[in-house]
Write an enzyme that holds these catalytic residues in place. Structure first.
Site, PDB file in Angstrom:
ATOM      1  N   THR A   1      35.060  42.281  85.284  1.00 56.09           N
ATOM      2  CA  THR A   1      35.074  41.736  83.854  1.00 56.09           C
ATOM      3  C   THR A   1      35.815  42.800  82.959  1.00 56.09           C
ATOM      4  OG1 THR A   1      32.868  40.696  84.197  1.00 56.09           O
ATOM      5  CG2 THR A   1      33.520  41.176  81.953  1.00 56.09           C
TER       6      THR A   1
ATOM      7  N   VAL B   1      26.147  31.231  85.488  1.00 53.92           N
ATOM      8  CA  VAL B   1      26.445  31.958  84.383  1.00 53.92           C
ATOM      9  C   VAL B   1      26.178  33.407  84.316  1.00 53.92           C
ATOM     10  CG1 VAL B   1      26.793  32.029  81.742  1.00 53.92           C
ATOM     11  CG2 VAL B   1      26.919  30.022  83.105  1.00 53.92           C
ATOM     12  N   GLY B   2      27.015  34.423  84.280  1.00 50.87           N
ATOM     13  CA  GLY B   2      26.440  35.831  84.131  1.00 50.87           C
ATOM     14  C   GLY B   2      26.321  36.325  82.748  1.00 50.87           C
ATOM     15  N   ASP B   3      26.448  37.726  82.600  1.00 45.61           N
ATOM     16  CA  ASP B   3      26.233  38.197  81.301  1.00 45.61           C
ATOM     17  C   ASP B   3      27.242  38.033  80.343  1.00 45.61           C
ATOM     18  OD1 ASP B   3      27.665  39.999  83.116  1.00 45.61           O
ATOM     19  OD2 ASP B   3      27.287  41.594  81.518  1.00 45.61           O
TER      20      ASP B   3
ATOM     21  N   THR C   1      29.850  45.489  82.170  1.00 39.46           N
ATOM     22  CA  THR C   1      30.744  44.944  83.468  1.00 39.46           C
ATOM     23  C   THR C   1      29.736  45.047  84.598  1.00 39.46           C
ATOM     24  OG1 THR C   1      32.890  45.001  84.760  1.00 39.46           O
ATOM     25  CG2 THR C   1      31.965  46.971  83.865  1.00 39.46           C
ATOM     26  N   GLY C   2      30.037  44.382  85.851  1.00 40.54           N
ATOM     27  CA  GLY C   2      29.270  44.584  86.914  1.00 40.54           C
ATOM     28  C   GLY C   2      28.379  43.310  87.035  1.00 40.54           C
TER      29      GLY C   2
HETATM   30  N1  GLY Z   1      29.678  40.547  84.513  1.00 39.88           N
HETATM   31  C1  GLY Z   1      30.422  39.559  84.955  1.00 39.88           C
HETATM   32  C2  GLY Z   1      29.391  38.533  85.735  1.00 39.88           C
HETATM   33  O1  GLY Z   1      28.446  38.863  86.131  1.00 39.88           O
HETATM   34  O2  GLY Z   1      29.545  37.346  85.580  1.00 39.88           O
END
Ligand code: GLY
Length: 325
Positions: free
Chosen positions: A185, A214-216, A236-237
Protein backbone atom coordinates in the site's frame (compact mmCIF):
# COMPACT_ATOMS: atom_id res chain seq x y z
CA UNK A 1 -8.09 -22.00 15.81
CA UNK A 2 -11.19 -20.46 14.24
CA UNK A 3 -11.61 -20.67 10.47
CA UNK A 4 -11.46 -16.88 10.34
CA UNK A 5 -8.11 -16.75 12.07
CA UNK A 6 -6.79 -19.72 10.11
CA UNK A 7 -7.58 -17.91 6.90
CA UNK A 8 -5.74 -14.80 8.06
CA UNK A 9 -2.73 -16.77 9.22
CA UNK A 10 -2.53 -18.73 6.02
CA UNK A 11 -3.13 -15.93 3.52
CA UNK A 12 -0.42 -14.70 1.26
CA UNK A 13 -0.10 -10.98 1.84
CA UNK A 14 1.16 -8.58 -0.76
CA UNK A 15 1.83 -10.93 -3.64
CA UNK A 16 4.84 -12.29 -5.39
CA UNK A 17 8.40 -11.12 -5.48
CA UNK A 18 9.39 -8.87 -8.32
CA UNK A 19 12.85 -8.15 -7.05
CA UNK A 20 14.38 -6.15 -4.28
CA UNK A 21 14.58 -2.38 -4.06
CA UNK A 22 16.98 -0.86 -6.55
CA UNK A 23 17.29 2.37 -4.60
CA UNK A 24 19.81 2.20 -1.82
CA UNK A 25 18.37 2.97 1.58
CA UNK A 26 19.66 5.07 4.41
CA UNK A 27 20.27 3.51 7.78
CA UNK A 28 17.33 3.69 10.18
CA UNK A 29 17.21 6.89 12.09
CA UNK A 30 15.97 7.37 15.56
CA UNK A 31 13.47 10.07 14.70
CA UNK A 32 11.88 12.41 15.53
CA UNK A 33 13.68 14.68 13.17
CA UNK A 34 13.69 18.42 13.49
CA UNK A 35 10.66 19.71 11.66
CA UNK A 36 10.56 21.48 8.33
CA UNK A 37 7.91 22.52 5.86
CA UNK A 38 6.84 21.89 3.25
CA UNK A 39 7.54 18.17 3.48
CA UNK A 40 6.03 14.94 2.12
CA UNK A 41 6.61 11.39 3.33
CA UNK A 42 5.28 8.14 1.92
CA UNK A 43 5.53 4.41 2.36
CA UNK A 44 8.02 2.07 0.66
CA UNK A 45 10.43 2.59 -2.19
CA UNK A 46 7.65 3.51 -4.63
CA UNK A 47 7.27 6.59 -2.43
CA UNK A 48 10.35 8.15 -4.04
CA UNK A 49 8.61 8.68 -7.39
CA UNK A 50 5.33 9.55 -5.73
CA UNK A 51 7.03 12.16 -3.54
CA UNK A 52 8.67 13.73 -6.59
CA UNK A 53 5.23 14.32 -8.09
CA UNK A 54 3.85 15.59 -4.79
CA UNK A 55 6.80 17.97 -4.56
CA UNK A 56 5.81 19.57 -7.87
CA UNK A 57 2.76 20.81 -5.94
CA UNK A 58 4.30 21.48 -2.53
CA UNK A 59 7.54 23.04 -3.77
CA UNK A 60 5.64 25.69 -5.68
CA UNK A 61 3.47 26.66 -2.73
CA UNK A 62 0.57 24.31 -3.50
CA UNK A 63 -1.78 22.69 -1.04
CA UNK A 64 -1.03 19.45 0.77
CA UNK A 65 -4.37 17.94 -0.29
CA UNK A 66 -3.46 18.36 -3.98
CA UNK A 67 0.05 17.05 -3.39
CA UNK A 68 -1.11 13.82 -1.73
CA UNK A 69 -3.61 13.10 -4.48
CA UNK A 70 -1.19 13.77 -7.35
CA UNK A 71 1.63 11.93 -5.61
CA UNK A 72 -0.03 8.57 -5.16
CA UNK A 73 -1.55 8.71 -8.66
CA UNK A 74 1.97 7.96 -9.95
CA UNK A 75 1.96 4.64 -8.10
CA UNK A 76 -1.60 3.81 -9.12
CA UNK A 77 -0.65 4.25 -12.78
CA UNK A 78 2.38 1.95 -12.65
CA UNK A 79 1.41 -1.40 -14.24
CA UNK A 80 4.51 -3.06 -12.80
CA UNK A 81 3.44 -2.34 -9.24
CA UNK A 82 1.56 -5.40 -7.98
CA UNK A 83 0.12 -3.80 -4.85
CA UNK A 84 -1.52 -0.57 -6.03
CA UNK A 85 -3.79 0.43 -8.95
CA UNK A 86 -3.42 -1.09 -12.40
CA UNK A 87 -1.39 -4.29 -12.28
CA UNK A 88 -2.37 -4.88 -8.65
CA UNK A 89 -2.74 -8.56 -7.90
CA UNK A 90 -6.37 -9.70 -7.96
CA UNK A 91 -8.50 -11.54 -5.45
CA UNK A 92 -8.74 -15.31 -5.58
CA UNK A 93 -11.43 -15.07 -8.28
CA UNK A 94 -9.27 -12.91 -10.55
CA UNK A 95 -10.90 -9.53 -9.81
CA UNK A 96 -8.73 -6.48 -9.14
CA UNK A 97 -10.54 -4.57 -6.38
CA UNK A 98 -9.12 -1.29 -5.12
CA UNK A 99 -9.43 0.70 -1.88
CA UNK A 100 -8.40 4.32 -1.27
CA UNK A 101 -9.03 7.30 0.95
CA UNK A 102 -7.98 10.92 1.30
CA UNK A 103 -8.27 13.49 4.13
CA UNK A 104 -7.55 17.22 4.35
CA UNK A 105 -6.74 19.80 7.02
CA UNK A 106 -10.40 20.55 7.71
CA UNK A 107 -11.35 16.92 8.51
CA UNK A 108 -12.92 16.59 5.08
CA UNK A 109 -12.46 13.04 3.86
CA UNK A 110 -13.48 10.73 1.06
CA UNK A 111 -13.11 7.03 0.51
CA UNK A 112 -13.85 4.24 -1.95
CA UNK A 113 -13.71 0.52 -1.30
CA UNK A 114 -14.12 -2.60 -3.41
CA UNK A 115 -13.87 -0.43 -6.53
CA UNK A 116 -13.16 -2.21 -9.81
CA UNK A 117 -12.01 -0.99 -13.23
CA UNK A 118 -10.79 2.51 -12.36
CA UNK A 119 -7.09 3.23 -12.40
CA UNK A 120 -7.22 6.12 -9.95
CA UNK A 121 -9.35 5.25 -6.91
CA UNK A 122 -7.68 8.10 -5.01
CA UNK A 123 -9.25 10.61 -7.41
CA UNK A 124 -12.65 8.96 -7.06
CA UNK A 125 -12.19 9.23 -3.27
CA UNK A 126 -11.32 12.92 -3.70
CA UNK A 127 -14.56 13.40 -5.64
CA UNK A 128 -16.50 11.64 -2.86
CA UNK A 129 -14.94 14.17 -0.49
CA UNK A 130 -15.50 17.20 -2.70
CA UNK A 131 -18.81 16.42 -4.39
CA UNK A 132 -20.95 14.37 -1.99
CA UNK A 133 -22.31 14.68 1.55
CA UNK A 134 -20.80 11.23 2.29
CA UNK A 135 -17.41 9.89 3.34
CA UNK A 136 -17.38 6.41 1.78
CA UNK A 137 -18.79 4.73 -1.32
CA UNK A 138 -18.29 1.06 -2.10
CA UNK A 139 -18.70 -1.42 -4.93
CA UNK A 140 -21.41 -0.78 -7.51
CA UNK A 141 -22.41 2.54 -5.95
CA UNK A 142 -18.83 3.75 -6.12
CA UNK A 143 -18.63 2.56 -9.74
CA UNK A 144 -21.76 4.44 -10.75
CA UNK A 145 -20.52 7.57 -8.99
CA UNK A 146 -17.15 7.32 -10.76
CA UNK A 147 -18.82 7.00 -14.16
CA UNK A 148 -21.07 9.98 -13.37
CA UNK A 149 -17.96 11.98 -12.48
CA UNK A 150 -16.39 11.16 -15.86
CA UNK A 151 -13.86 8.51 -14.87
CA UNK A 152 -13.12 5.94 -17.57
CA UNK A 153 -13.58 2.23 -16.89
CA UNK A 154 -10.70 -0.01 -17.93
CA UNK A 155 -9.42 -3.49 -17.30
CA UNK A 156 -6.84 -3.37 -14.51
CA UNK A 157 -5.76 -7.01 -14.78
CA UNK A 158 -2.54 -6.83 -16.80
CA UNK A 159 -0.99 -9.82 -18.60
CA UNK A 160 1.59 -9.94 -15.80
CA UNK A 161 -0.91 -9.92 -12.93
CA UNK A 162 -3.16 -12.39 -14.74
CA UNK A 163 -0.21 -14.75 -15.22
CA UNK A 164 0.66 -14.45 -11.51
CA UNK A 165 -2.95 -15.24 -10.57
CA UNK A 166 -3.04 -18.28 -12.89
CA UNK A 167 0.19 -19.51 -11.36
CA UNK A 168 -1.29 -19.06 -7.88
CA UNK A 169 -4.40 -21.00 -8.94
CA UNK A 170 -2.30 -24.09 -9.62
CA UNK A 171 -1.63 -24.65 -5.92
CA UNK A 172 -3.71 -22.02 -4.12
CA UNK A 173 -1.02 -22.42 -1.56
CA UNK A 174 -1.29 -19.81 1.22
CA UNK A 175 2.02 -19.14 2.87
CA UNK A 176 2.76 -15.92 4.68
CA UNK A 177 5.38 -13.77 3.01
CA UNK A 178 6.55 -10.50 4.43
CA UNK A 179 8.04 -7.58 2.48
CA UNK A 180 8.69 -9.78 -0.54
CA UNK A 181 8.30 -6.94 -3.00
CA UNK A 182 9.67 -4.27 -0.73
CA UNK A 183 6.47 -2.38 -1.35
CA UNK A 184 2.79 -2.54 -0.56
CA UNK A 185 0.00 0.00 0.00
CA UNK A 186 1.16 3.54 -0.65
CA UNK A 187 0.26 5.94 2.13
CA UNK A 188 1.37 9.57 1.89
CA UNK A 189 1.15 12.48 4.33
CA UNK A 190 2.24 16.04 3.65
CA UNK A 191 2.61 19.40 5.35
CA UNK A 192 2.41 22.38 3.03
CA UNK A 193 4.02 25.82 3.22
CA UNK A 194 0.90 27.17 4.92
CA UNK A 195 1.34 24.59 7.68
CA UNK A 196 -1.65 22.46 6.68
CA UNK A 197 -1.60 18.66 6.76
CA UNK A 198 -3.29 16.15 4.42
CA UNK A 199 -2.97 12.46 3.64
CA UNK A 200 -3.85 9.76 1.12
CA UNK A 201 -3.77 5.98 0.98
CA UNK A 202 -4.38 3.60 -1.96
CA UNK A 203 -4.01 -0.14 -2.51
CA UNK A 204 -5.13 -3.24 -4.36
CA UNK A 205 -5.14 -4.93 -0.96
CA UNK A 206 -4.07 -8.42 -0.07
CA UNK A 207 -3.23 -10.59 -3.07
CA UNK A 208 -5.59 -13.56 -3.51
CA UNK A 209 -7.98 -12.18 -0.87
CA UNK A 210 -11.57 -13.39 -0.64
CA UNK A 211 -13.87 -11.60 -3.07
CA UNK A 212 -15.32 -8.61 -1.22
CA UNK A 213 -12.52 -8.30 1.33
CA UNK A 214 -11.68 -4.71 2.25
CA UNK A 215 -8.60 -3.80 4.28
CA UNK A 216 -7.60 -0.79 6.34
CA UNK A 217 -6.62 1.52 3.49
CA UNK A 218 -10.03 3.08 2.73
CA UNK A 219 -11.00 3.31 6.40
CA UNK A 220 -10.52 6.76 7.90
CA UNK A 221 -8.89 6.24 11.29
CA UNK A 222 -7.36 2.87 10.38
CA UNK A 223 -5.29 3.29 7.19
CA UNK A 224 -5.17 7.09 7.38
CA UNK A 225 -5.95 9.86 9.82
CA UNK A 226 -5.22 13.59 9.78
CA UNK A 227 -5.80 16.11 12.54
CA UNK A 228 -4.50 19.50 11.56
CA UNK A 229 -3.97 20.46 15.23
CA UNK A 230 -1.61 17.55 15.80
CA UNK A 231 -0.37 15.45 12.88
CA UNK A 232 -1.13 12.73 10.37
CA UNK A 233 -0.46 9.00 10.12
CA UNK A 234 -0.77 6.23 7.53
CA UNK A 235 -0.48 2.47 7.63
CA UNK A 236 0.73 -0.29 5.35
CA UNK A 237 0.72 -4.06 5.70
CA UNK A 238 -1.89 -6.57 6.74
CA UNK A 239 -4.94 -4.38 7.11
CA UNK A 240 -6.95 -6.59 9.44
CA UNK A 241 -4.47 -5.88 12.22
CA UNK A 242 -4.37 -2.16 11.47
CA UNK A 243 -8.17 -2.02 11.70
CA UNK A 244 -8.18 -3.92 15.00
CA UNK A 245 -6.16 -1.20 16.74
CA UNK A 246 -7.58 1.69 14.69
CA UNK A 247 -3.95 2.33 13.77
CA UNK A 248 -3.68 5.78 12.22
CA UNK A 249 -6.09 7.42 14.66
CA UNK A 250 -4.31 5.79 17.59
CA UNK A 251 -1.00 7.27 16.42
CA UNK A 252 -2.42 10.77 16.01
CA UNK A 253 -3.91 10.61 19.50
CA UNK A 254 -0.58 9.43 20.92
CA UNK A 255 1.11 12.41 19.26
CA UNK A 256 -1.54 14.65 20.80
CA UNK A 257 -0.49 13.29 24.19
CA UNK A 258 3.09 14.30 23.51
CA UNK A 259 4.71 11.33 21.78
CA UNK A 260 7.04 11.99 18.89
CA UNK A 261 5.94 10.56 15.52
CA UNK A 262 8.36 7.64 15.90
CA UNK A 263 7.32 6.93 19.50
CA UNK A 264 3.65 7.01 18.52
CA UNK A 265 4.25 4.55 15.65
CA UNK A 266 6.28 2.32 17.96
CA UNK A 267 3.48 2.20 20.54
CA UNK A 268 0.99 1.20 17.83
CA UNK A 269 3.30 -1.58 16.63
CA UNK A 270 3.84 -2.82 20.18
CA UNK A 271 0.09 -2.85 20.73
CA UNK A 272 -0.28 -5.26 17.79
CA UNK A 273 2.54 -7.43 19.12
CA UNK A 274 1.10 -7.43 22.65
CA UNK A 275 -2.45 -8.18 21.63
CA UNK A 276 -1.66 -10.77 18.97
CA UNK A 277 1.34 -12.72 20.25
CA UNK A 278 0.43 -15.76 18.15
CA UNK A 279 0.04 -13.81 14.92
CA UNK A 280 2.60 -11.07 14.70
CA UNK A 281 5.52 -13.26 13.61
CA UNK A 282 3.72 -13.96 10.33
CA UNK A 283 2.53 -10.49 9.41
CA UNK A 284 3.96 -7.12 8.57
CA UNK A 285 2.44 -3.78 9.50
CA UNK A 286 4.27 -0.47 9.10
CA UNK A 287 3.19 2.95 10.36
CA UNK A 288 4.39 6.36 9.25
CA UNK A 289 3.61 9.66 10.97
CA UNK A 290 4.22 13.38 10.47
CA UNK A 291 3.48 16.02 13.07
CA UNK A 292 2.36 19.61 12.76
CA UNK A 293 5.98 20.81 13.03
CA UNK A 294 7.12 18.69 10.09
CA UNK A 295 8.90 16.07 12.21
CA UNK A 296 8.33 12.48 11.10
CA UNK A 297 8.96 8.91 12.17
CA UNK A 298 8.03 5.30 11.45
CA UNK A 299 7.92 1.88 13.01
CA UNK A 300 7.09 -1.62 11.78
CA UNK A 301 6.47 -5.08 13.16
CA UNK A 302 9.37 -6.53 11.16
CA UNK A 303 12.47 -5.29 9.42
CA UNK A 304 12.11 -4.44 5.74
CA UNK A 305 9.68 -1.53 5.81
CA UNK A 306 11.08 1.68 4.39
CA UNK A 307 9.72 5.10 3.57
CA UNK A 308 10.52 8.07 1.36
CA UNK A 309 10.99 11.67 2.51
CA UNK A 310 11.13 14.81 0.38
CA UNK A 311 11.60 18.42 1.43
CA UNK A 312 13.89 21.30 0.48
CA UNK A 313 16.76 19.58 2.29
CA UNK A 314 15.89 15.87 2.00
CA UNK A 315 15.16 13.42 -0.80
CA UNK A 316 15.79 9.97 0.56
CA UNK A 317 14.59 6.50 1.41
CA UNK A 318 14.88 5.51 5.07
CA UNK A 319 14.75 2.06 6.65
CA UNK A 320 12.12 2.07 9.38
CA UNK A 321 12.83 0.95 12.87
CA UNK A 322 11.02 -2.23 13.83
CA UNK A 323 10.01 -4.36 16.79
CA UNK A 324 12.95 -6.13 18.35
CA UNK A 325 11.34 -7.62 21.46
N1 GLY B 1 -3.02 -2.39 3.93
C1 GLY B 1 -3.71 -2.84 2.82
C2 GLY B 1 -4.65 -3.91 3.02
O1 GLY B 1 -4.56 -4.67 3.98
O2 GLY B 1 -5.53 -4.06 2.20
Amino acid sequence: MSNRRKFIKSSVYGGLAIGTASISTMACTNQSTPGEKPIVISTWNHGMEANAEAWNVLGSGGKAIDAVEKGVMVTEADPDNATVGIGGFPDRDGNVTLDACIMDENDNCGSVAFLQNFKHPISVARKVMDETPHVMLVGEGARRFAVDQGFKEENLLTPKSEAAWKKWLLNQDYKPKINVENHDTIGMVALDAEGNLSGSCTTSGAAWKMHGRVGDSPIIGAGLFVDNEVGAAVATGLGEFVIKICGAHTIVELMRQGRSPMEACQEAVERIVRKYPNDYQDLQVGFLALNKDGAYGAHAVHTGFNYAVKSKTQDRLIDSQFYTG
